[in-house]
Design a protein around this motif. Structure first.
Motif, PDB file in Angstrom:
ATOM      1  N   GLN A 153      33.139  17.308  21.899  1.00 59.57           N
ATOM      2  CA  GLN A 153      33.742  18.490  22.759  1.00 59.57           C
ATOM      3  C   GLN A 153      35.217  17.505  22.662  1.00 59.57           C
ATOM      4  O   GLN A 153      36.309  18.394  22.763  1.00 59.57           O
ATOM      5  CB  GLN A 153      33.793  17.585  24.298  1.00 59.57           C
ATOM      6  N   ASN A 191      38.533  20.184  21.968  1.00 61.87           N
ATOM      7  CA  ASN A 191      39.426  20.079  22.955  1.00 61.87           C
ATOM      8  C   ASN A 191      40.417  19.574  22.114  1.00 61.87           C
ATOM      9  O   ASN A 191      41.806  20.048  22.956  1.00 61.87           O
ATOM     10  CB  ASN A 191      38.909  19.787  24.143  1.00 61.87           C
ATOM     11  N   ARG A 251      44.389  19.004  19.949  1.00 56.60           N
ATOM     12  CA  ARG A 251      45.243  20.366  20.164  1.00 56.60           C
ATOM     13  C   ARG A 251      45.839  19.836  18.686  1.00 56.60           C
ATOM     14  O   ARG A 251      45.984  18.360  18.041  1.00 56.60           O
ATOM     15  CB  ARG A 251      46.359  19.797  20.691  1.00 56.60           C
TER      16      ARG A 251
END
Length: 344
Positions: A74, A78, A80
């Motif tokens: 995860q 997620n 960036r």
């Protein structure tokens, strides 16, 4: 030709992310001494090998992410990133509970649970490739998911790297590879350092002879006549301006190989004038040699002592392994050690 990566466990997933970060940094770096046509060809080939290009122009890694707990995956999904690439959330195979650092649980329990899911995710990635070159597995040799679950993953397509494996593993009894590379410098110190190809070849040869993974602290007094790290085969990778003129044949010296190894089949090299990231010149060597003897010997001795005292055996027997499974593993490891020792 495309490569699909299989990232297994926490270690494999974290290493996989670093791999893709480095590939992107490499293709986005400038190559002022390379012609535009050559540079464009390299960028297109490298990008297509590791990434799918989405409709909006962003890049998506050709990868399947596998773990028996969700946290690490995860975070990767997620995160960036400064460079435009991402993972495909549909290529994720995870569970909510981990393997507890237990090889037997990863192998005996979660193998059946996620096996079909992994095959479906892998098939989806492979079908998006125009031409599949092979699979790249990234995992830890220890732990539960990385080492245990990885044994159940499809391994046959790896043989697609035949052009490399035929050189490095000409004999089925020798399958352990080591990696050496130089220079190993921080970006800050590069401006104060000058390397030449003869110097790089000299360092790489000495690293191989002394089985030293780092240049710093390398023993230059050791000569192949007195102490040899015998190689079954070697492949050199040279990057940077002038690499075509580098004398890589110093790595094809008879003193570095067993008597039965023919010179025309034991060594190969490939090169490109495009520098690697911030290194103007860089040389790497992928070697099939005796370096693992010094690492596996103490590992095997310690494992035998623990097995004899039945240390932690109950934690593996709980999930279906028995003592004969351990004995079979000892036989395989001892045979591998014996094979490499006989090279001397």
């Amino acid at each position: 030709m495309s490569i699909v990566s299989i990232q297994l466990g926490q270690c494999g997933n974290q290493i996989g992310e670093e791999l893709f970060n480095n590939v992107i940094a490499d293709v986005r770096s400038t190559a002022p001494n390379v012609s535009p046509a050559e540079d464009a060809s390299y960028v297109e080939t490298s990008t297509d090998r590791f990434f799918n290009t989405k409709k909006d122009g962003s890049l998506e890694a050709r990868a399947v992410l596998i773990d028996t707990e969700e946290k690490v995956i995860q975070c990767l999904l997620n995160r960036r990133r400064p460079l435009p690439w991402s993972y495909n959330a549909k290529s994720v195979c995870s569970q909510r509970r981990g393997s507890g650092n237990n090889w037997a649980q990863g192998f005996c329990v979660f193998g059946d649970v996620v096996g079909h899911q992994v095959v479906d995710a892998l098939r989806s990635q492979v079908e998006r490739c125009d031409r599949l070159s092979g699979l790249l597995l990234m995992l830890s040799l220890a732990g539960g998911t990385g080492s245990g679950l990885s044994v159940l993953q499809p391994a046959e397509p790896i043989a697609s790297f035949s052009h490399l494996l035929n050189v490095l593993c000409p004999q089925p009894d020798y399958k352990l590879l080591s990696l050496y590379s130089c220079p190993q410098l921080s970006e800050r110190t590069l401006r104060y350092t000058t390397w030449t190809w003869p110097g790089l070849m000299k360092h790489l040869r000495q690293m191989l002879i002394t089985n030293c993974s780092q240049e710093e602290g390398m023993n230059w007094s050791v000569k192949p006549e007195t102490k040899r790290n015998i190689s079954v085969a070697n492949v050199a990778f040279l990057r940077g301006i002038g690499c075509q003129s580098a004398d890589s044949h110093v790595l094809n010296d008879d003193l570095l190989y067993p008597l039965w190894s023919p010179p025309q089949f034991r060594f190969a090299s490939c090169s490109t004038r495009r520098p690697f990231n911030h290194y103007p010149e860089m040389a790497s060597l992928l070697s099939n040699n005796q370096s693992f003897i010094s690492r596996l010997n103490p590992l095997l001795e310690r494992a035998w002592r623990m097995f004899s005292s039945k240390a932690y055996l109950h934690q593996y027997q709980l999930y279906g392994l028995c003592e004969n499974d351990f004995l079979d593993s000892f036989i395989i490891l001892e045979q591998a050690l014996m094979n490499y020792k006989q090279l001397s």
